[in-house]
Write an enzyme that holds these catalytic residues in place. Structure first.
Site, PDB file in Angstrom:
ATOM      1  N   ASN A  83       0.679  -1.147   0.115  1.00 35.89           N
ATOM      2  CA  ASN A  83       0.079   0.178   0.120  1.00 35.89           C
ATOM      3  C   ASN A  83       0.955   1.325   0.044  1.00 35.89           C
ATOM      4  OD1 ASN A  83      -1.598   2.229   0.570  1.00 35.89           O
ATOM      5  ND2 ASN A  83      -2.977   0.914   1.846  1.00 35.89           N
ATOM      6  N   TYR A 123     -12.281  14.613  -6.431  1.00 30.87           N
ATOM      7  CA  TYR A 123     -11.272  13.902  -7.230  1.00 30.87           C
ATOM      8  C   TYR A 123     -10.843  14.640  -8.286  1.00 30.87           C
ATOM      9  CZ  TYR A 123     -10.835  10.335 -10.752  1.00 30.87           C
ATOM     10  OH  TYR A 123     -10.258   9.575 -12.261  1.00 30.87           O
ATOM     11  N   ARG A 170     -18.339  16.075  -5.448  1.00 34.26           N
ATOM     12  CA  ARG A 170     -18.072  15.382  -6.518  1.00 34.26           C
ATOM     13  C   ARG A 170     -16.534  15.811  -7.307  1.00 34.26           C
ATOM     14  NH1 ARG A 170     -19.661  12.582 -11.451  1.00 34.26           N
ATOM     15  NH2 ARG A 170     -17.991  12.735 -12.838  1.00 34.26           N
ATOM     16  N   TRP A 226     -12.348   4.961 -20.337  1.00 32.57           N
ATOM     17  CA  TRP A 226     -11.822   3.553 -21.057  1.00 32.57           C
ATOM     18  C   TRP A 226     -12.799   2.636 -20.488  1.00 32.57           C
ATOM     19  CZ3 TRP A 226      -5.761   3.742 -20.612  1.00 32.57           C
ATOM     20  CH2 TRP A 226      -5.217   4.888 -21.061  1.00 32.57           C
TER      21      TRP A 226
HETATM   22  N1  LIG Z   1     -10.900   3.540 -16.292  1.00 37.87           N
HETATM   23  C1  LIG Z   1     -11.120   4.987 -16.753  1.00 37.87           C
HETATM   24  O1  LIG Z   1     -11.998   5.295 -17.764  1.00 37.87           O
HETATM   25  C2  LIG Z   1     -10.423   5.986 -16.252  1.00 37.87           C
HETATM   26  C3  LIG Z   1     -10.670   7.456 -16.700  1.00 37.87           C
HETATM   27  C4  LIG Z   1     -10.023   8.399 -16.067  1.00 37.87           C
HETATM   28  C5  LIG Z   1      -8.816   8.250 -15.201  1.00 37.87           C
HETATM   29  N2  LIG Z   1      -8.568   6.906 -14.850  1.00 37.87           N
HETATM   30  C6  LIG Z   1      -7.512   6.783 -13.995  1.00 37.87           C
HETATM   31  O2  LIG Z   1      -6.564   5.935 -14.342  1.00 37.87           O
HETATM   32  C7  LIG Z   1      -6.192   5.194 -13.096  1.00 37.87           C
HETATM   33  C8  LIG Z   1      -6.471   3.581 -13.044  1.00 37.87           C
HETATM   34  O3  LIG Z   1      -7.618   3.472 -13.330  1.00 37.87           O
HETATM   35  P1  LIG Z   1      -8.535   2.054 -13.240  1.00 37.87           P
HETATM   36  O4  LIG Z   1      -9.718   2.365 -14.176  1.00 37.87           O
HETATM   37  O5  LIG Z   1      -7.549   1.121 -13.719  1.00 37.87           O
HETATM   38  O6  LIG Z   1      -9.045   1.967 -11.757  1.00 37.87           O
HETATM   39  P2  LIG Z   1      -8.889   0.639 -10.939  1.00 37.87           P
HETATM   40  O7  LIG Z   1      -9.448   1.242  -9.502  1.00 37.87           O
HETATM   41  O8  LIG Z   1      -9.480  -0.199 -11.556  1.00 37.87           O
HETATM   42  O9  LIG Z   1      -7.378   0.628 -10.549  1.00 37.87           O
HETATM   43  C9  LIG Z   1      -6.725   1.309  -9.551  1.00 37.87           C
HETATM   44  C10 LIG Z   1      -5.649   0.296  -8.640  1.00 37.87           C
HETATM   45  O10 LIG Z   1      -4.871   0.989  -7.785  1.00 37.87           O
HETATM   46  C11 LIG Z   1      -4.813   0.174  -6.792  1.00 37.87           C
HETATM   47  N3  LIG Z   1      -4.637   1.081  -5.560  1.00 37.87           N
HETATM   48  C12 LIG Z   1      -5.396   2.269  -5.073  1.00 37.87           C
HETATM   49  N4  LIG Z   1      -4.803   2.734  -3.950  1.00 37.87           N
HETATM   50  C13 LIG Z   1      -3.529   2.072  -3.950  1.00 37.87           C
HETATM   51  C14 LIG Z   1      -2.526   2.228  -2.798  1.00 37.87           C
HETATM   52  N5  LIG Z   1      -2.787   3.207  -1.848  1.00 37.87           N
HETATM   53  N6  LIG Z   1      -1.680   1.145  -2.734  1.00 37.87           N
HETATM   54  C15 LIG Z   1      -1.438   0.583  -3.832  1.00 37.87           C
HETATM   55  N7  LIG Z   1      -2.381   0.278  -4.716  1.00 37.87           N
HETATM   56  C16 LIG Z   1      -3.306   0.907  -4.844  1.00 37.87           C
HETATM   57  C17 LIG Z   1      -6.200  -0.238  -6.379  1.00 37.87           C
HETATM   58  O11 LIG Z   1      -6.165  -1.446  -5.639  1.00 37.87           O
HETATM   59  C18 LIG Z   1      -6.723  -0.566  -7.859  1.00 37.87           C
HETATM   60  O12 LIG Z   1      -6.373  -2.062  -8.003  1.00 37.87           O
HETATM   61  C19 LIG Z   1      -6.797   5.905 -12.070  1.00 37.87           C
HETATM   62  O13 LIG Z   1      -5.660   6.844 -11.457  1.00 37.87           O
HETATM   63  C20 LIG Z   1      -7.981   6.647 -12.602  1.00 37.87           C
HETATM   64  O14 LIG Z   1      -7.983   7.797 -12.043  1.00 37.87           O
HETATM   65  C21 LIG Z   1      -9.187   5.986 -15.214  1.00 37.87           C
HETATM   66  O1  LIG Z   2     -26.186   3.215 -12.994  1.00 38.54           O
HETATM   67  C1  LIG Z   2     -25.673   4.325 -13.280  1.00 38.54           C
HETATM   68  C2  LIG Z   2     -24.266   4.709 -13.197  1.00 38.54           C
HETATM   69  C3  LIG Z   2     -23.805   6.118 -13.881  1.00 38.54           C
HETATM   70  N1  LIG Z   2     -24.847   6.881 -14.321  1.00 38.54           N
HETATM   71  C4  LIG Z   2     -24.147   7.893 -15.178  1.00 38.54           C
HETATM   72  O2  LIG Z   2     -23.242   7.661 -15.997  1.00 38.54           O
HETATM   73  C5  LIG Z   2     -22.333   8.691 -16.151  1.00 38.54           C
HETATM   74  C6  LIG Z   2     -21.231   7.943 -16.276  1.00 38.54           C
HETATM   75  O3  LIG Z   2     -20.669   7.506 -15.033  1.00 38.54           O
HETATM   76  P1  LIG Z   2     -19.383   6.752 -14.612  1.00 38.54           P
HETATM   77  O4  LIG Z   2     -19.520   5.992 -13.280  1.00 38.54           O
HETATM   78  O5  LIG Z   2     -18.697   6.060 -15.734  1.00 38.54           O
HETATM   79  O6  LIG Z   2     -18.325   7.951 -14.415  1.00 38.54           O
HETATM   80  P2  LIG Z   2     -17.792   9.385 -14.906  1.00 38.54           P
HETATM   81  O7  LIG Z   2     -17.836   9.212 -16.368  1.00 38.54           O
HETATM   82  O8  LIG Z   2     -18.766  10.597 -14.434  1.00 38.54           O
HETATM   83  O9  LIG Z   2     -16.597   9.736 -14.181  1.00 38.54           O
HETATM   84  C7  LIG Z   2     -15.554   8.761 -14.726  1.00 38.54           C
HETATM   85  O10 LIG Z   2     -14.731   9.387 -15.765  1.00 38.54           O
HETATM   86  C8  LIG Z   2     -13.437   9.124 -15.425  1.00 38.54           C
HETATM   87  C9  LIG Z   2     -12.500   8.719 -14.363  1.00 38.54           C
HETATM   88  O11 LIG Z   2     -11.872   9.753 -13.846  1.00 38.54           O
HETATM   89  C10 LIG Z   2     -13.362   7.762 -13.416  1.00 38.54           C
HETATM   90  O12 LIG Z   2     -13.372   6.560 -13.824  1.00 38.54           O
HETATM   91  C11 LIG Z   2     -14.879   8.457 -13.231  1.00 38.54           C
HETATM   92  O13 LIG Z   2     -14.749   9.571 -12.357  1.00 38.54           O
HETATM   93  C12 LIG Z   2     -22.299   9.804 -15.111  1.00 38.54           C
HETATM   94  O14 LIG Z   2     -23.473  10.732 -16.003  1.00 38.54           O
HETATM   95  C13 LIG Z   2     -23.429   8.868 -14.260  1.00 38.54           C
HETATM   96  O15 LIG Z   2     -24.100  10.011 -13.447  1.00 38.54           O
HETATM   97  C14 LIG Z   2     -26.041   6.375 -14.650  1.00 38.54           C
HETATM   98  O16 LIG Z   2     -26.797   7.111 -15.118  1.00 38.54           O
HETATM   99  N2  LIG Z   2     -26.354   5.261 -13.903  1.00 38.54           N
END
Ligand SMILES: NC(=O)c1ccc[n+]([C@@H]2O[C@H](COP(=O)([O-])OP(=O)(O)OC[C@H]3O[C@@H](n4cnc5c(N)ncnc54)[C@H](O)[C@@H]3O)[C@@H](O)[C@H]2O)c1
Ligand SMILES: O=c1ccn([C@@H]2O[C@H](COP(=O)(O)OP(=O)(O)O[C@H]3OC[C@@H](O)[C@H](O)[C@H]3O)[C@@H](O)[C@H]2O)c(=O)[nH]1
Length: 389
Positions: A76, A185, A182, A215
């Protein structure tokens, strides 16, 4: 891939094998990035996370062809003195660790801010002090709301891309008021971006910042009550998948009017690999990574997922597949939303020549096929169990 194959970067130079420290390797993006690196490159990964379930298939058994190239460290980063040593051992650190589910931003704002800013500080500091390259994951949420969202609903300017397309080097970052937690973050992510940028400017840190635009794909988040808490609220893909698997209505927050662009995880990971292997083109840059062609409202996403899932599962959709809920009911006090998120792709195109390929329909098809195969049986079992009174 054969370890002897010489990889060539975009400038025709051979790519030397790297040791990469991947923090957050056990998450959604991390699991796909580990897979890609192990299958297609000779690089070594020091995979750091508190969880390893999503990369178990890459760690076991020991006989896997890449067994010697990935090492898992259950750490961690909040409190572990081994972090600096691992950064020193690596050529490159990729930081993915974060709390990044919107349901947490307004209900656990302190954890959110600590995770996205305070916990990332030592990573940036150790990279800077030890002259190590950093790829840091930020978010498209740093843009907040579009300028266009403040115009009258019927203003023709709303149709002008200048009022909504999000550009790394010129768009402002527009968040709601402090009570709208909100934005805890987005604000924490923005401050760590600024700190990294300043480390680059004042101390020469070699950095790349990634701003992912929604993504999505297999292994994203969890299905409540199956491989995550029953009361948990994951991101929209998993919320909608959960409803489809249970044959429940998909909940549309505040009418599902917000717009998002979704990119397939496998397309997006290709962009990250280009950043890893082309430091001369990626260092000092902030990159939007998304698919501007895959824009939908959340309501349209729900409708498309319902249609795709009916194909995949062979079960007809519900007659009324969606239901409206208020954001207060769904997320609680302090929720707010990004209205529209279209990434400008000029910089990533120019620097890395990257373009997304997969249409929304195709990416939902492969993702929901995965969700169905992985979860349908387990969900059926849970549903068929009598509830204890
Ligand atoms: N998925 C998306 O569309 C998306 C969009 C915008 C930004 N991001 C960013 O990309 C990154 C990865 O996203 P993700 O979708 O894979 O999320 P995720 O939650 O699946 O992965 C994050 C990982 O980080 C680990 N983690 C968190 N805190 C930790 C700590 N203190 N020590 C060790 N490990 C720790 C968690 O256990 C988890 O496995 C994040 O920084 C997120 O903000 C993702
Ligand atoms: O059951 C649901 C869940 C979500 N939503 C809506 O769907 C949209 C997308 O929601 P997501 O939970 O995927 O999250 P958001 O797109 O708002 O944010 C994400 O954006 C990029 C990253 O930084 C994070 O993974 C997250 O903050 C929002 O408008 C939310 O209000 C619904 O209408 N119903």
């Amino acid at each position: 891939m054969a370890a002897s194959t010489v990889r060539i970067n975009l400038d025709g130079k051979p790519i030397n094998p790297l040791t990469i420290l991947m923090i957050g390797a056990g998450g959604f993006i991390g699991s796909h990035l580990c897979e890609k690196i192990l299958q297609e490159t000779p690089h070594k990964i020091l995979a750091l996370d508190v969880y390893s379930d999503k990369i178990k298939h890459l760690l076991e058994p020991d006989s896997l062809e890449w067994a010697g190239r990935i090492q898992f460290h259950r750490i961690n980063i909040k409190h572990d003195s081994r972090l600096e040593g691992l950064i020193k051992m690596s050529d490159l650190t990729i930081n993915l660790a974060a709390i990044c589910t919107p349901a947490d931003y307004n209900t656990r704002p302190l954890d959110t801010i600590y995770s996205n800013f305070i916990d990332a500080l030592p990573v940036v500091k150790y990279c800077s002090e030890n002259g190590k390259r950093l790829i840091h994951f930020s978010t498209c949420e740093v843009y907040g709301k579009t300028i266009g969202s403040f115009l009258p609903k019927d203003s023709p300017l709303r149709q002008d891309p200048a009022y909504y397309v999000l550009k790394e080097d010129t768009s402002p970052c527009i968040f709601g008021s402090i009570e709208k937690q909100r934005w805890s973050y987005a604000c924490a992510k923005q401050l760590i971006e600024r700190l990294i940028y300043a480390e680059g400017a004042e101390n020469g840190l070699e950095f790349t910042i990634v701003r992912p635009f929604n993504w999505i794909g297999p292994r994203m988040d969890f299905i409540p009550g199956i491989d995550g808490p029953s009361e948990g609220v994951p991101r929209v893909l998993a919320c909608f998948s959960n409803a489809l698997l249970r044959r429940e209505q998909l909940k549309l927050v505040d009418g599902g009017e917000s717009q998002r662009t979704f990119v397939y995880i496998k397309d997006a990971i290709e962009a990250v690999l280009l950043m890893i292997e082309n430091p001369d083109r990626a260092n000092g840059h902030i990159f939007n990574v998304g698919n501007p062609n895959n824009e939908v409202t959340v309501r349209q996403l729900a409708e498309m997922m319902t249609a795709v899932y009916a194909n995949v599962s062979g079960e007809p959709a519900l007659e009324e597949p969606t239901v409206d809920v208020s954001s207060k009911e769904f997320y609680g006090e302090g929720y707010d939303d990004s209205d529209k998120r279209i990434p400008d792709m000029t910089i990533i195109n120019k620097q890395l020549g990257w373009n997304p390929k997969t249409s929304l329909w195709d990416l939902l098809d492969s993702t929901l096929t995965y969700q169905h195969k992985t979860y349908a049986e387990a969900v059926k079992k849970v549903i068929s169990k009598p509830t204890t009174s």
